[in-house]
Write a protein that holds these residues in place. Structure first.
Motif, PDB file in Angstrom:
ATOM      1  N   TRP A  28       0.809  -1.215   0.000  1.00  9.47           N
ATOM      2  CA  TRP A  28       0.000   0.000   0.000  1.00  9.47           C
ATOM      3  C   TRP A  28       0.847   1.272   0.000  1.00  9.47           C
ATOM      4  CZ3 TRP A  28      -4.850   1.175  -1.122  1.00  9.47           C
ATOM      5  CH2 TRP A  28      -5.795   0.140  -1.164  1.00  9.47           C
ATOM      6  N   GLN A  29       2.146   1.137   0.156  1.00 10.93           N
ATOM      7  CA  GLN A  29       3.022   2.307   0.041  1.00 10.93           C
ATOM      8  C   GLN A  29       3.186   2.709  -1.425  1.00 10.93           C
ATOM      9  OE1 GLN A  29       4.491   4.006   2.844  1.00 10.93           O
ATOM     10  NE2 GLN A  29       2.918   2.727   3.774  1.00 10.93           N
ATOM     11  N   ARG A  30       2.903   1.795  -2.324  1.00 11.93           N
ATOM     12  CA  ARG A  30       3.003   2.086  -3.751  1.00 11.93           C
ATOM     13  C   ARG A  30       1.820   2.943  -4.174  1.00 11.93           C
ATOM     14  NH1 ARG A  30       3.828  -4.298  -5.214  1.00 11.93           N
ATOM     15  NH2 ARG A  30       5.817  -4.606  -4.110  1.00 11.93           N
ATOM     16  N   LYS A  31       2.091   4.000  -4.893  1.00 14.58           N
ATOM     17  CA  LYS A  31       1.051   4.970  -5.236  1.00 14.58           C
ATOM     18  C   LYS A  31      -0.091   4.369  -6.048  1.00 14.58           C
ATOM     19  CE  LYS A  31       4.021   9.079  -5.066  1.00 14.58           C
ATOM     20  NZ  LYS A  31       4.548  10.237  -5.826  1.00 14.58           N
ATOM     21  N   ARG A 208      -0.768   4.049   4.716  1.00 15.58           N
ATOM     22  CA  ARG A 208      -1.335   4.754   3.562  1.00 15.58           C
ATOM     23  C   ARG A 208      -2.409   5.744   4.011  1.00 15.58           C
ATOM     24  NH1 ARG A 208      -1.667   3.390  -1.950  1.00 15.58           N
ATOM     25  NH2 ARG A 208      -2.847   4.991  -3.038  1.00 15.58           N
ATOM     26  N   TYR A 209      -3.237   5.328   4.945  1.00 16.39           N
ATOM     27  CA  TYR A 209      -4.308   6.189   5.439  1.00 16.39           C
ATOM     28  C   TYR A 209      -3.744   7.450   6.082  1.00 16.39           C
ATOM     29  CZ  TYR A 209      -8.695   7.535   7.720  1.00 16.39           C
ATOM     30  OH  TYR A 209      -9.811   8.225   8.133  1.00 16.39           O
ATOM     31  N   SER A 210      -2.677   7.300   6.856  1.00 16.52           N
ATOM     32  CA  SER A 210      -2.106   8.448   7.568  1.00 16.52           C
ATOM     33  C   SER A 210      -1.339   9.391   6.650  1.00 16.52           C
ATOM     34  CB  SER A 210      -1.169   7.962   8.681  1.00 16.52           C
ATOM     35  OG  SER A 210      -0.045   7.295   8.141  1.00 16.52           O
ATOM     36  N   GLN A 211      -0.944   8.916   5.481  1.00 17.61           N
ATOM     37  CA  GLN A 211      -0.096   9.699   4.594  1.00 17.61           C
ATOM     38  C   GLN A 211      -0.867  10.498   3.543  1.00 17.61           C
ATOM     39  OE1 GLN A 211       2.409   6.656   3.019  1.00 17.61           O
ATOM     40  NE2 GLN A 211       3.585   6.417   4.916  1.00 17.61           N
ATOM     41  N   GLN A 212      -2.116  10.142   3.304  1.00 17.80           N
ATOM     42  CA  GLN A 212      -2.817  10.813   2.223  1.00 17.80           C
ATOM     43  C   GLN A 212      -3.972  11.676   2.733  1.00 17.80           C
ATOM     44  OE1 GLN A 212      -3.931   7.553  -0.332  1.00 17.80           O
ATOM     45  NE2 GLN A 212      -5.732   7.020   0.852  1.00 17.80           N
ATOM     46  N   ASP A 213      -4.456  12.547   1.867  1.00 19.69           N
ATOM     47  CA  ASP A 213      -5.506  13.506   2.187  1.00 19.69           C
ATOM     48  C   ASP A 213      -6.798  12.796   2.578  1.00 19.69           C
ATOM     49  OD1 ASP A 213      -7.914  15.335   1.171  1.00 19.69           O
ATOM     50  OD2 ASP A 213      -6.200  16.645   1.604  1.00 19.69           O
ATOM     51  N   PHE A 214      -7.538  13.389   3.512  1.00 17.62           N
ATOM     52  CA  PHE A 214      -8.783  12.779   3.990  1.00 17.62           C
ATOM     53  C   PHE A 214      -9.793  12.595   2.863  1.00 17.62           C
ATOM     54  CE2 PHE A 214      -9.887  17.245   4.088  1.00 17.62           C
ATOM     55  CZ  PHE A 214     -11.253  17.286   3.816  1.00 17.62           C
TER      56      PHE A 214
END
Length: 297
Positions: A28-31, A208-214
């Motif tokens: 999930w770290q992969r874009k 992934r959840y913590s790294q991307q926009d809500f």
């Protein structure tokens, strides 16, 4: 709890939940990663595990992340676990979903997953009548021996969980956030209660959840509806607009061969058109509680 997830770098034939968690988070770290992309990969390679999708360097970089998450979740007395496709405790009924998840995280009593269960879902901005119907249908289903499953959202979901607990029933929350997050915040106490005494399930990757926009994270919510449908015997829709996320679950239930029940009040609402559309697809119109029980039997 922590001893269960000690590093086991000898992959062998056994599945290590700790290793597979780290691999899942790495994927999930992969874009470009999405549930559909992961599912398509495993459809083509059904005997592989998440750890088979990542290299040693990529995996090792996420082992510490997995350890931190487990340590955080292990601070409470609530049991935490991981279910991986291919190991005995993974619920095979999930394979009925179009894009079945390979890894699930949970807190609470996993044995509840094997109990007869019905999902009750609907609008966040529910009417007072909708809340009354939710309370009644939940109470009757609990009395009939069913576990109540919902998504811990505002409105219908919250009422279904609260009522199941109040009348002495069982409940499962399938959430659209990681286990370490609560949405909405007003359900913090309720989520904690369900995790402690019942069961909370998530398929959402922590990092992934913590790294991307809500706004991007919103896509996890309809995906959890698809999983919720697969985990249950049937879905009951209490109230929903034509644009409601609830309809993701309606479509999933039909596609997965699950029963889809729609309360009669939805058909009487002339501002929406979806009930008749799903009736043609095989949904069941509920005028009396017996319409549910008879069709389940």
């Amino acid at each position: 709890m922590r001893e269960l997830f000690e590093d086991k770098l000898d992959f062998g034939d056994a599945i290590s939940p700790f290793i597979e968690m780290a691999a899942y988070e790495a994927i999930w770290q992969r874009k470009e990663t999405s549930f559909s992309r992961i599912a398509n990969y495993f459809k083509k390679n059904p005997f592989l595990k998440p750890s088979d999708m990542v290299g040693e360097e990529e995996l090792s970089g996420n082992l510490e992340l997995a350890r931190k998450i487990i340590n955080e979740l292990s601070q409470s007395d609530v049991p935490f676990g991981i279910r991986v496709h291919g190991e005995p405790n993974y619920p095979e009924k999930l394979r009925d979903a179009k894009n079945p998840v390979e890894v699930l995280y949970y807190q609470g009593n996993w044995n509840l997953i094997h109990s007869p269960s019905i999902a009750i879902v609907g609008a966040r901005k529910v009417t007072d009548e909708g809340l009354k119907r939710t309370r009644k249908i939940t109470r009757l289903l609990v009395e009939a021996g069913y576990t109540i499953v919902s998504g811990l959202a505002e409105g219908v979901d919250t009422m279904a969980h609260q009522t199941a607990i109040k009348v002495g029933g069982r409940t499962i929350a399938v959430i659209g956030t990681p286990l370490t997050q609560v949405y909405p915040k007003s359900n913090t106490e309720l989520q904690s209660k369900i995790a402690k005494d019942y069961l909370v399930i998530s398929q959402v990757p922590f990092a992934r959840y913590s790294q991307q926009d809500f706004r991007i994270n919103r896509s996890f919510f309809p995906q959890r509806n698809i999983t919720m449908s697969a985990l249950t015997e049937a879905t009951i829709i209490v109230e929903a607009s034509d644009t409601s996320g609830t309809l993701y679950q309606a479509r999933a239930a039909i596609a997965q061969g699950r029963k889809l029940f729609i309360l009669d009040s939805c058909f009487k609402n002339h501002e929406i058109s979806w009930p008749d559309q799903y009736l043609k697809k095989g949904a069941i119109r509920v005028k009396e509680f017996s319409d549910i029980i008879e069709n389940l039997e």
